[in-house]
Design a protein around this motif. Structure first.
Motif, mmCIF file in Angstrom:
data_model
loop_
_atom_site.group_PDB
_atom_site.id
_atom_site.type_symbol
_atom_site.label_atom_id
_atom_site.label_comp_id
_atom_site.label_asym_id
_atom_site.label_seq_id
_atom_site.Cartn_x
_atom_site.Cartn_y
_atom_site.Cartn_z
ATOM 1 N N ALA A 69 0.963 -1.070 0.199
ATOM 2 C CA ALA A 69 -0.077 0.577 -0.435
ATOM 3 C C ALA A 69 0.817 1.183 -0.119
ATOM 4 O O ALA A 69 0.572 2.264 -1.201
ATOM 5 C CB ALA A 69 -0.693 -0.119 1.707
ATOM 6 N N LEU A 70 1.955 1.710 0.931
ATOM 7 C CA LEU A 70 3.060 2.086 1.073
ATOM 8 C C LEU A 70 3.472 2.492 -0.081
ATOM 9 O O LEU A 70 4.203 3.544 -0.937
ATOM 10 C CB LEU A 70 4.082 1.883 2.594
ATOM 11 C CG LEU A 70 4.441 2.869 2.971
ATOM 12 C CD1 LEU A 70 3.068 3.680 3.439
ATOM 13 C CD2 LEU A 70 5.602 2.362 3.859
ATOM 14 N N GLY A 71 4.016 1.838 -0.775
ATOM 15 C CA GLY A 71 4.527 1.579 -2.571
ATOM 16 C C GLY A 71 3.936 2.165 -3.178
ATOM 17 O O GLY A 71 3.767 3.348 -4.531
ATOM 18 N N GLU A 72 2.350 1.840 -3.803
ATOM 19 C CA GLU A 72 1.527 2.131 -4.120
ATOM 20 C C GLU A 72 1.037 3.446 -4.674
ATOM 21 O O GLU A 72 0.473 4.404 -4.653
ATOM 22 C CB GLU A 72 0.102 0.976 -4.433
ATOM 23 C CG GLU A 72 0.597 -0.459 -4.795
ATOM 24 C CD GLU A 72 -0.141 0.247 -6.595
ATOM 25 O OE1 GLU A 72 0.110 1.561 -6.973
ATOM 26 O OE2 GLU A 72 0.695 -1.080 -7.817
ATOM 27 N N ASN A 73 1.044 4.317 -2.922
ATOM 28 C CA ASN A 73 0.708 5.234 -2.587
ATOM 29 C C ASN A 73 2.122 6.263 -2.430
ATOM 30 O O ASN A 73 1.683 7.230 -2.931
ATOM 31 C CB ASN A 73 0.702 5.645 -0.974
ATOM 32 C CG ASN A 73 -0.074 6.886 -0.803
ATOM 33 O OD1 ASN A 73 -1.095 7.411 -1.700
ATOM 34 N ND2 ASN A 73 -0.082 6.601 0.355
ATOM 35 N N TRP A 74 3.018 6.242 -2.584
ATOM 36 C CA TRP A 74 4.253 6.744 -3.547
ATOM 37 C C TRP A 74 4.634 6.778 -4.591
ATOM 38 O O TRP A 74 4.609 8.103 -5.150
ATOM 39 C CB TRP A 74 5.538 5.732 -2.597
ATOM 40 C CG TRP A 74 7.349 6.532 -2.530
ATOM 41 C CD1 TRP A 74 6.463 7.893 -2.877
ATOM 42 C CD2 TRP A 74 8.057 6.378 -2.846
ATOM 43 N NE1 TRP A 74 8.476 8.600 -2.909
ATOM 44 C CE2 TRP A 74 9.472 7.495 -3.024
ATOM 45 C CE3 TRP A 74 8.685 4.597 -2.595
ATOM 46 C CZ2 TRP A 74 10.087 7.403 -2.886
ATOM 47 C CZ3 TRP A 74 10.155 4.661 -3.390
ATOM 48 C CH2 TRP A 74 11.203 6.119 -3.339
#
Lengths: 323, 323
Positions: free
Chosen positions: B119-124
């Motif tokens: 989730a953090l990666g997709e958000n970044w």
């Protein structure tokens, strides 16, 4: 003199609760004023600040000791700007509550939704026990919610976080909700929803006891329904069972989302205490992933009407500590 | 030389994905190694660090340039300690992943659950667009979830936050779930769940087209079901409608809890793209409070298998910035 005083303000549609609290959480004074909703609530901030000034004067607390004011307001709030997008009960729309109160007082003001602020208060001085992850549920006229995750209020993208009363729990033939939709949790688990279910039983003619109460009093309350269930009335028992099953399912599904250490149940319906907690916990265990259940205590709120002002004070403390 | 390099690691049951990424999010190198699950996965940290050392050497990147390593691992994680409570696929139980990797490497290590890290990666670097409140959903063999609230991963009280695959969505006669319970979202909306529903249709004999695919291929995939629905097969259309209605309800109920600006759908099933998004959005609008829907975009994930390593790198960046 060092700053050591917090002011907590809880704005409701009928009254505004105010409190002066020290940084350790000791209540120095609390009082209520009327919420004047005339002129779209235009005078509310002035009324609040005037009443606080008088009380500070009486207590001989100088303005220089005040760290800030934390305000809970009903409706959808943008915490960053302190703008109340909509507060139907008061008549506010895009109301710059933070800016107006700061102009009046010259003191930093922080604003959030009243249910979120109440969660913060319960977590600071009530049943929450200062956990980092918790859910506060208010079972009153409606169903309200406040979530704390990683120690922070979950306001969400547009101030609609934790509006758990509007989870859809009945997908077919749900009762109409104030929000214009059908089958929301609020239509089942609020005091209003519980009483509606009793009225349906009375109309069907399948509960002489509920009918009798209705005849005696001209109305039915959730207290009556819990009392009759306690006396063994089948219809009342079934209503409570169904409500707690539905609420337990909703809370289990919220819990598997935010994984709280505490769920704190407040509001008028929560006065039923163990009679509510028993079936609610049973339903929660039935619907929750075991690891979610292991981490989570479900408890009754402690602060009642004071949760909001404690929460407002704590909001100030949180902002101060993070600066 | 200033520190400018992040290492992202995404540990799965079959492979470990590693990446060297700079602070601006540029991918310098990425590669996979086998996850050796022999001896309860005891050699996994050494295998990872040895392979990273070799790659850093090839790229002539000194250890002094590395800010930290961010690791996503499957299972329940305590982010504060970096202990993996349970990772069934690897055989870890109370495995001190952070401590072991830090001892090997001498570099700060941060650990969280793989779905949260994705989730953090997709958000970044993906579809999230760096919003403060988002939900990532992975529709694969199971249904995974990752939540970011106030910019932070929601790990919860015992690392079970965002385990949305285990929301109870079918309360009567639900299909059995891997977790030992019944009627979890995963039993309906995962690839496995969707295929199960097709098999039930075939057994009932009410879809000649699905039957034909089954006979030709010896198996059915979600891709077949989406294809047949596209060709107008009634059973396939109904399966997809039911799945998306159920998923839309679940996402609407999560959204009224955390009020996300984005819901990012990833995993194998998300390859259906618009054919999935169309009915999903329709169901979401049906079940969501209008103000929740106004704030929320539902989009397909962009990073596929790279979400985890980007997320690991971003986790390092988050910890560094908050110090």
């Amino acid at each position: 003199m060092a700053k050591d005083i917090l002011i907590g303000i809880d704005i409701g549609g009928t009254t505004v609760k105010n409190a002066i609290i020290d940084v350790k959480g000791t209540m120095i004074a609390k009082w209520e004023i009327e919420t004047k909703i005339q002129n779209q609530g235009a005078s509310v901030p002035t009324d609040i600040w005037e009443s606080i000034k008088i009380r500070l004067n009486e207590l001989k607390i100088g303005k220089d000791r005040i760290i800030g004011m934390g305000v809970g307001a009903p409706g959808f709030i943008e915490p960053d700007t302190g703008i109340v997008a909509i507060a139907v009960n008061i008549g506010w729309e895009n109301f710059h509550l933070k800016a107006v109160l700061e102009d009046l007082s010259g003191i930093p003001v922080y604003v959030d939704n009243d249910a979120n602020i109440a969660a913060l208060g319960e977590n600071w001085k009530g049943s929450g026990n200062q956990v980092d992850n918790m859910l506060a549920v208010t079972l009153g006229t409606g169903v309200g919610g406040g979530i704390i995750s990683n120690g922070q209020i979950v306001s969400g993208a547009n101030g609609t976080g934790a509006e758990i009363g509007h989870m859809t729990v009945v997908t077919e033939n749900g009762a109409p909700c104030n929000c214009g939709r059908k089958g929301c949790l609020e239509t089942v688990a609020s005091a209003t929803g519980i009483v509606r279910q009793a009225m349906e039983r009375i109309e069907k003619g399948d509960s002489p006891s509920l009918q009798q109460r209705m005849n005696q009093q001209g109305m039915i309350t959730t207290k009556d329904i819990f009392e009759l269930a306690n006396e063994g009335d089948q219809a009342a028992i079934e209503i409570i069972h169904n409500v707690m099953d539905c609420l337990g399912l909703a809370l289990a599904n919220i819990a598997v989302t935010i994984n709280p250490a505490k769920i704190v149940i407040g509001g008028g319906v929560s006065k039923a205490g163990e009679q509510l907690l028993g079936p609610l916990k049973k339903a929660f265990v039935k619907y929750a992933l075991p690891r979610i259940n292991e981490a989570c205590d479900i408890v009754i709120a402690k602060l009642a009407n004071d949760a909001g002002v404690y929460g407002g004070a704590y909001l100030v403390l949180q902002h101060t500590n993070s600066n």
